[in-house]
Design an enzyme around this catalytic site. Sequence first.
Site, PDB file in Angstrom:
ATOM      1  N   GLU A 228       0.891  -1.169   0.000  1.00 61.28           N
ATOM      2  CA  GLU A 228       0.000   0.000   0.000  1.00 61.28           C
ATOM      3  C   GLU A 228       0.917   1.203   0.000  1.00 61.28           C
ATOM      4  O   GLU A 228       1.541   1.520   1.017  1.00 61.28           O
ATOM      5  CB  GLU A 228      -0.915  -0.031   1.233  1.00 61.28           C
ATOM      6  CG  GLU A 228      -2.083   0.935   1.124  1.00 61.28           C
ATOM      7  CD  GLU A 228      -1.784   2.309   1.659  1.00 61.28           C
ATOM      8  OE1 GLU A 228      -1.442   3.197   0.839  1.00 61.28           O
ATOM      9  OE2 GLU A 228      -1.869   2.513   2.882  1.00 61.28           O
ATOM     10  N   CYS A 262      -2.123   8.624   2.846  1.00 67.66           N
ATOM     11  CA  CYS A 262      -2.018   8.153   1.462  1.00 67.66           C
ATOM     12  C   CYS A 262      -3.278   8.486   0.678  1.00 67.66           C
ATOM     13  O   CYS A 262      -3.218   8.795  -0.514  1.00 67.66           O
ATOM     14  CB  CYS A 262      -1.773   6.647   1.447  1.00 67.66           C
ATOM     15  SG  CYS A 262      -0.223   6.144   2.224  1.00 67.66           S
TER      16      CYS A 262
END
Length: 456
Positions: A228, A262
């Site tokens: 990720e 993110c």
Amino acid sequence: MAIQTINPYNNKEVKSFEEFSAETVEQKIAQADQTYQVWKSVPVKERSVLLMTVASILRKRKEELAKLITLEMGKLIAQSEAEIDMCASVYEYYAQNAATFLEDKPIEVKDGKAFVRYTPIGIILAVEPWNYPFNQVARVAAPNIMAGNVIMVKHASNVPQCAQAIEEIFRQAGAKEGIYTNLFLSSPKIAKIAEDSRIVGMSLTGSEKAGSSLAEAAGKNLKKSVLELGGSDPFIVLEDADLDKAVQNAVKGRFGNMGQACTSSKRIIVVEEIADKFLEKFKEKLTGLKIGDPMERDTQVGPLSSEEAAKKIEEQVNETVKAGAKVVLGGKRIAREGAFFEPTILTDIKPGMVAYHEEIFGPVASFYKVKDEKEAIALANDSTFGLGGSVFSQNIDRAIEVASQIETGMIFINEHAASRPDLPFGGTKRSGYGRELSELGIEEFVNKKLIRISDK
């Protein structure tokens, strides 16, 4: 190498830890492997008791643990408390649902019977980031421990006290040594650990560079990996959107956690019909916020995670402005001690500029005015990243159609991107691969074993 807690509010060192020796690492891997041989056979119901106890301890110690987050990486205290609540909910979610997720999955066949059985595979090495130091760990620890695997975590070097606290909580909850192991290590040591045959899977949340390094180590050693990585999420506002709702979500989506997420709404893309009104309201919401100590509840703008992070953002903004972009708000360091940077809005950003192509991991919103829906989609997809994104429109069918054309792993309609235990989380393109959370998260590091029964 010393692993340090440096308070980003004043850039002063608080505490340091020594990196583990090779002998210590070997002992801990051996212990984890020994524990796995027992843990893999423990019934799911018994595993759930451990995670529910972990969640209970997190909630009871929320105030103390939240202060630790704020001390080490600067998150506003209320947001740190919210992180602990979210973290506890992840452990509870898997404790309550893993038995169902791990049930045998029957396969329709013409003769006999067949089904898939999920079985654990061993030690999973997780490399985790500082921006959500408790919750990011929970997302990999909870599903894998429930699946019967054991976890070793190399946490970010600037949150060592959070890293240590998580391991202590597992022990307090009654976990046998080796179910959850904290590793005080520098990043270059990960490649060596990846060579160990007892490590069977690797998961990382972090930068492209770190992800590329881990993927190389995992691939070289034929290990499954989940990544990720970064994102440059588009936040599309169509002309029929609820403007006030969109502005409110843009502020939370871009400036929550000081923009250090993110899935932060980094690229605000608004159709020209309402763009000027949106920008005016957006700027108004960000003007005059109280700057100060993140431990104080009335502070609205705290420091970034480190002085290095603040300097990096300053460089990215300066380079973008030098190339012709305009600063509508902020744009510079705040004149005080600590890793502070002003909430910033940039406009007139063009291809070739730093802000157009790079992820800016901090309180900087890139604002784009586009002609129409088609241009919004094209701009949203003109990125090497593909993590999350948002579409705002009061016509849900239209919003879904736009969402289906955005090249990301997740799209949220009429809300900013967020993380929930029951929703799969992950991206595409250079934002990584694999999924965390939901039922998909527990399927990443299990052996999906076919069992076939003949009737002949």
